[in-house]
Scaffold this motif. Sequence first.
Motif, PDB file in Angstrom:
ATOM      1  N   ALA A 143       0.754  -1.296   0.097  1.00  0.00           N
ATOM      2  CA  ALA A 143       0.046  -0.079  -0.095  1.00  0.00           C
ATOM      3  C   ALA A 143       0.749   1.189  -0.195  1.00  0.00           C
ATOM      4  CB  ALA A 143      -0.642   0.016   1.107  1.00  0.00           C
ATOM      5  N   VAL A 144       0.507   2.125  -0.927  1.00  0.00           N
ATOM      6  CA  VAL A 144       1.328   3.604  -0.848  1.00  0.00           C
ATOM      7  C   VAL A 144       0.144   4.641  -1.027  1.00  0.00           C
ATOM      8  CG1 VAL A 144       3.322   2.747  -2.137  1.00  0.00           C
ATOM      9  CG2 VAL A 144       1.551   3.528  -3.300  1.00  0.00           C
ATOM     10  N   LYS A 145       0.744   5.657  -0.973  1.00  0.00           N
ATOM     11  CA  LYS A 145      -0.182   6.897  -0.984  1.00  0.00           C
ATOM     12  C   LYS A 145       0.630   7.835  -2.127  1.00  0.00           C
ATOM     13  CE  LYS A 145      -2.628   7.064   3.295  1.00  0.00           C
ATOM     14  NZ  LYS A 145      -2.800   7.703   4.606  1.00  0.00           N
ATOM     15  N   VAL A 146      -0.408   8.385  -3.001  1.00  0.00           N
ATOM     16  CA  VAL A 146      -0.165   9.387  -4.190  1.00  0.00           C
ATOM     17  C   VAL A 146      -0.788  10.686  -4.063  1.00  0.00           C
ATOM     18  CG1 VAL A 146       0.155   9.534  -6.591  1.00  0.00           C
ATOM     19  CG2 VAL A 146       0.525   7.207  -5.818  1.00  0.00           C
ATOM     20  N   TYR A 147      -0.016  11.500  -4.225  1.00  0.00           N
ATOM     21  CA  TYR A 147      -0.691  12.997  -3.941  1.00  0.00           C
ATOM     22  C   TYR A 147      -1.218  13.576  -5.280  1.00  0.00           C
ATOM     23  CZ  TYR A 147      -1.088  18.104  -2.721  1.00  0.00           C
ATOM     24  OH  TYR A 147      -1.767  19.108  -2.585  1.00  0.00           O
ATOM     25  N   ASP A 148      -2.563  13.598  -5.352  1.00  0.00           N
ATOM     26  CA  ASP A 148      -3.406  14.210  -6.460  1.00  0.00           C
ATOM     27  C   ASP A 148      -3.573  15.453  -6.802  1.00  0.00           C
ATOM     28  OD1 ASP A 148      -5.355  15.097  -4.790  1.00  0.00           O
ATOM     29  OD2 ASP A 148      -6.763  13.710  -5.391  1.00  0.00           O
ATOM     30  N   GLY A 149      -2.525  16.363  -5.896  1.00  0.00           N
ATOM     31  CA  GLY A 149      -2.853  17.799  -6.108  1.00  0.00           C
ATOM     32  C   GLY A 149      -3.798  18.465  -5.263  1.00  0.00           C
ATOM     33  N   ALA A 150      -4.618  17.733  -4.463  1.00  0.00           N
ATOM     34  CA  ALA A 150      -5.573  18.057  -3.273  1.00  0.00           C
ATOM     35  C   ALA A 150      -5.346  17.195  -2.227  1.00  0.00           C
ATOM     36  CB  ALA A 150      -6.958  18.131  -3.801  1.00  0.00           C
ATOM     37  N   ASP A 151      -5.207  16.047  -2.342  1.00  0.00           N
ATOM     38  CA  ASP A 151      -5.062  14.847  -1.220  1.00  0.00           C
ATOM     39  C   ASP A 151      -4.089  13.918  -1.625  1.00  0.00           C
ATOM     40  OD1 ASP A 151      -5.655  13.968   1.476  1.00  0.00           O
ATOM     41  OD2 ASP A 151      -7.778  13.741   1.042  1.00  0.00           O
ATOM     42  N   PHE A 152      -3.907  12.945  -0.609  1.00  0.00           N
ATOM     43  CA  PHE A 152      -3.235  11.862  -0.684  1.00  0.00           C
ATOM     44  C   PHE A 152      -4.111  10.567  -1.133  1.00  0.00           C
ATOM     45  CE2 PHE A 152      -0.038  14.441   1.516  1.00  0.00           C
ATOM     46  CZ  PHE A 152       0.825  14.358   0.781  1.00  0.00           C
ATOM     47  N   GLN A 153      -3.974   9.768  -2.293  1.00  0.00           N
ATOM     48  CA  GLN A 153      -4.989   8.762  -2.462  1.00  0.00           C
ATOM     49  C   GLN A 153      -4.120   7.537  -2.239  1.00  0.00           C
ATOM     50  OE1 GLN A 153      -8.126   9.612  -3.294  1.00  0.00           O
ATOM     51  NE2 GLN A 153      -7.517  11.667  -3.070  1.00  0.00           N
ATOM     52  N   PRO A 154      -5.003   6.556  -1.693  1.00  0.00           N
ATOM     53  CA  PRO A 154      -4.288   5.326  -1.510  1.00  0.00           C
ATOM     54  C   PRO A 154      -4.408   4.479  -2.869  1.00  0.00           C
ATOM     55  CG  PRO A 154      -6.630   5.421  -0.560  1.00  0.00           C
ATOM     56  CD  PRO A 154      -6.409   6.557  -1.195  1.00  0.00           C
TER      57      PRO A 154
END
Length: 149
Positions: free
Chosen positions: A118-129
């Motif tokens: 599991a990682v998180k990716v920043y989408d410009g507004a929030d961190f998405q799993p």
Amino acid sequence: MRVAVKAAAIGLGLLAGLPATAQEAVPCDWPARADNIVEPWEENTRTFANGDVRLALLDTVEPAGAPFYILVMSPPYDELGLRQCRTVGLNGMGFGGADFGSLEAEYVPAEGLVFTMAVKVYDGADFQPRTLRFTLNQATGAIGAQLLP
């Protein structure tokens, strides 16, 4: 300072729109420093393939939105008997978060070692799993990576 933070946020936002094929495994460089291994080491490193393959979670602190990488040390060995060293990241940077405790591994004959976590990716507004899936061919050293929803 505000300009730099704003520029970084805009840059990360632009990167979020890139295709999911931008995961990469690159030769070890500054992110692979030993002081970037997340402590405690015994919880954030693991070995596979009878100790020939080692993974470790790295935290480079900056950029703040994407400081986490996966360190991969694996065959093939060079002429000195040293393993290759690679870092897995996203778009030239790391991930916004990484749960090393979620790391799972399996051997798939057609692909080699297959790792997911599991990682998180920043989408410009929030961190998405997301789920990071990467493969390792120990014979060739090839590492392929992709993000799954």
